[in-house]
Design a protein around this motif. Structure first.
Motif, PDB file in Angstrom:
ATOM      1  N   ARG A 274      -5.692  -1.755 -13.370  1.00  0.00           N
ATOM      2  CA  ARG A 274      -6.826  -0.938 -13.803  1.00  0.00           C
ATOM      3  C   ARG A 274      -6.973   0.329 -12.974  1.00  0.00           C
ATOM      4  NH1 ARG A 274      -9.951  -3.810 -17.297  1.00  0.00           N
ATOM      5  NH2 ARG A 274     -11.847  -2.637 -16.832  1.00  0.00           N
ATOM      6  N   LEU A 275      -5.831   0.989 -12.758  1.00  0.00           N
ATOM      7  CA  LEU A 275      -5.852   2.221 -11.975  1.00  0.00           C
ATOM      8  C   LEU A 275      -6.575   3.323 -12.741  1.00  0.00           C
ATOM      9  CD1 LEU A 275      -2.200   2.211 -10.572  1.00  0.00           C
ATOM     10  CD2 LEU A 275      -4.297   1.474  -9.414  1.00  0.00           C
ATOM     11  N   ASP A 276      -7.326   4.128 -12.004  1.00  0.00           N
ATOM     12  CA  ASP A 276      -8.047   5.248 -12.612  1.00  0.00           C
ATOM     13  C   ASP A 276      -7.163   6.466 -12.824  1.00  0.00           C
ATOM     14  OD1 ASP A 276     -10.838   4.178 -12.618  1.00  0.00           O
ATOM     15  OD2 ASP A 276     -10.471   4.052 -10.466  1.00  0.00           O
ATOM     16  N   GLY A 277      -5.979   6.450 -12.226  1.00  0.00           N
ATOM     17  CA  GLY A 277      -5.113   7.608 -12.365  1.00  0.00           C
ATOM     18  C   GLY A 277      -3.787   7.380 -11.676  1.00  0.00           C
ATOM     19  N   ILE A 278      -2.952   8.420 -11.713  1.00  0.00           N
ATOM     20  CA  ILE A 278      -1.634   8.371 -11.086  1.00  0.00           C
ATOM     21  C   ILE A 278      -1.371   9.708 -10.404  1.00  0.00           C
ATOM     22  CG2 ILE A 278      -0.250   9.207 -13.035  1.00  0.00           C
ATOM     23  CD1 ILE A 278       0.703   6.086 -11.072  1.00  0.00           C
ATOM     24  N   ASP A 279      -0.808   9.639  -9.213  1.00  0.00           N
ATOM     25  CA  ASP A 279      -0.441  10.810  -8.422  1.00  0.00           C
ATOM     26  C   ASP A 279       1.071  10.942  -8.478  1.00  0.00           C
ATOM     27  OD1 ASP A 279      -0.998  12.940  -6.405  1.00  0.00           O
ATOM     28  OD2 ASP A 279       0.106  11.598  -5.059  1.00  0.00           O
ATOM     29  N   LEU A 280       1.557  12.053  -9.001  1.00  0.00           N
ATOM     30  CA  LEU A 280       2.995  12.255  -9.182  1.00  0.00           C
ATOM     31  C   LEU A 280       3.529  13.012  -7.967  1.00  0.00           C
ATOM     32  CD1 LEU A 280       2.944  13.294 -12.958  1.00  0.00           C
ATOM     33  CD2 LEU A 280       3.123  10.981 -11.963  1.00  0.00           C
ATOM     34  N   ASP A 281       4.099  12.268  -7.025  1.00  0.00           N
ATOM     35  CA  ASP A 281       4.621  12.845  -5.788  1.00  0.00           C
ATOM     36  C   ASP A 281       6.131  12.992  -5.949  1.00  0.00           C
ATOM     37  OD1 ASP A 281       5.176  13.692  -3.253  1.00  0.00           O
ATOM     38  OD2 ASP A 281       4.391  11.931  -2.231  1.00  0.00           O
ATOM     39  N   VAL A 282       6.527  14.106  -6.537  1.00  0.00           N
ATOM     40  CA  VAL A 282       7.931  14.326  -6.923  1.00  0.00           C
ATOM     41  C   VAL A 282       8.668  14.965  -5.758  1.00  0.00           C
ATOM     42  CG1 VAL A 282       9.479  15.266  -8.673  1.00  0.00           C
ATOM     43  CG2 VAL A 282       7.114  14.678  -9.292  1.00  0.00           C
ATOM     44  N   GLU A 283       9.420  14.168  -5.019  1.00  0.00           N
ATOM     45  CA  GLU A 283      10.183  14.667  -3.884  1.00  0.00           C
ATOM     46  C   GLU A 283      11.683  14.501  -4.151  1.00  0.00           C
ATOM     47  OE1 GLU A 283       8.700  13.397  -0.082  1.00  0.00           O
ATOM     48  OE2 GLU A 283       6.600  13.593  -0.707  1.00  0.00           O
ATOM     49  N   GLU A 284      12.073  14.773  -5.378  1.00  0.00           N
ATOM     50  CA  GLU A 284      13.474  14.728  -5.813  1.00  0.00           C
ATOM     51  C   GLU A 284      13.592  15.667  -7.005  1.00  0.00           C
ATOM     52  OE1 GLU A 284      14.451  11.132  -8.307  1.00  0.00           O
ATOM     53  OE2 GLU A 284      12.573  10.425  -7.439  1.00  0.00           O
ATOM     54  N   ASP A 285      14.803  15.968  -7.402  1.00  0.00           N
ATOM     55  CA  ASP A 285      14.988  16.851  -8.546  1.00  0.00           C
ATOM     56  C   ASP A 285      14.478  16.195  -9.821  1.00  0.00           C
ATOM     57  OD1 ASP A 285      16.063  18.859  -7.055  1.00  0.00           O
ATOM     58  OD2 ASP A 285      18.147  18.473  -7.613  1.00  0.00           O
ATOM     59  N   MET A 286      13.649  16.944 -10.546  1.00  0.00           N
ATOM     60  CA  MET A 286      13.173  16.530 -11.865  1.00  0.00           C
ATOM     61  C   MET A 286      13.085  17.779 -12.719  1.00  0.00           C
ATOM     62  SD  MET A 286       9.675  14.517 -12.973  1.00  0.00           S
ATOM     63  CE  MET A 286       9.720  13.411 -14.406  1.00  0.00           C
TER      64      MET A 286
END
Length: 290
Positions: A121-133
């Motif tokens: 039941r997470l209220d959100g997501i933090d996208l910590d992109v420390e690789e190539d995307m």
């Protein structure tokens, strides 16, 4: 999601990254943090990893449902009942999660992540992109999260500071390019002013981001290291408090502050890590009333 978070869209957020959840076998209590810091907006629990074996999702080194995590999840649910958002941090220094969430393999690797978000039941997501995307992959992931979890689901990014001021980047894609099409879908950015990518000993590097005219101050949360052991960029509390007050005075819609990471945050250390969050709330209030 059990309660309406405390105004996550409002400026002046106080955000805490919560990865080390035990010290000497004892739970580092998120309930205690929420009880002691009324200004707290969100706790970001990490780190979620999408591993190579389809369906293998871990929180740090263990499955999210590992017995050692049960007390933590129970306390985080109690924090939500107090109106504090609980957000999952995806990615970070461990490689591979975002490569697997590119469009070509998205259908294989995304559904278990979606299930984990729903289960806890997470209220959100933090996208910590420390690789190539690719920017296409980032857009596709944001679109899927918004479609699956709705308009109130919190989506944040965690760029290094220079990625927003025209300098170096860890994420592969251009944040300005992503922002041009998806800025309205991003609630805020936990911007990393540490580990060689910035420092908050003055307002200068935050000013450099805002002066580009791309990212509004309301969406740029300034992230800082809370202890020298967490890498370059630690700023002594008295200096940090002065910087934060100045930012709040200079930008009426200042996005707020985030910390990496909670368990030993100065000035209180492991005995009173909540003092960092209290100090940030007080410094922003001081700046707003100048």
């Amino acid at each position: 999601m059990t309660a309406t978070p405390l105004n996550p869209a409002a400026p002046g957020r106080v955000v805490v990254y919560y990865q080390t959840n035990r010290v000497d076998g004892a739970l580092v209590s998120p309930v205690e943090l929420a009880r002691r810091c009324r200004e707290l907006t969100a706790i970001i629990v990490g780190a979620i990893h999408v591993n190579a074996e389809p369906g293998d999702i871990t929180l740090n080194d263990d499955p999210a449902d590992h017995p050692d995590n049960q007390a933590m999840w129970a306390e985080l649910a109690a924090v939500q009942e107090q109106g504090v958002a609980v957000i999952g941090m995806l990615g970070g220094a461990a490689m591979g999660s975002f490569e697997r969430l590119e469009p070509a393999t998205f259908g294989t690797y995304y559904p278990p992540l979606r299930e984990l978000i729903g289960t806890y039941r997470l209220d959100g997501i933090d996208l910590d992109v420390e690789e190539d995307m690719s920017v296409e992959g980032a857009r596709h992931l944001v679109d899927a999260l918004r479609a699956d979890f709705g308009p109130d689901f919190i989506i944040t990014l965690a760029p290094v500071a220079t990625a927003l001021s025209g300098g170096g980047n860890l994420s592969g894609f251009d944040y300005e390019e992503l922002w041009a099409t998806h800025g309205g879908q991003i609630d805020w950015m936990n911007t990393q002013f540490y580990c060689g990518w910035g420092v908050l000993d003055s307002t200068a590097e935050y000013d450099a981001i805002i002066s580009r005219g791309v990212f509004p101050a309301a969406k740029v949360v300034a992230g800082t290291s809370t202890h020298p052991m967490h890498g370059k960029g630690f700023v002594e509390p008295a200096v940090l408090n002065k910087t934060v007050a100045s930012l709040a005075a200079k930008y009426p819609d200042f996005g707020g502050m985030s910390s990496w990471e909670y368990f030993n945050s100065e000035p209180g250390g492991t005995a009173a890590p909540w003092e960092w969050a209290q100090a940030m709330g007080a410094a922003m209030e001081q700046g707003r009333t100048r």
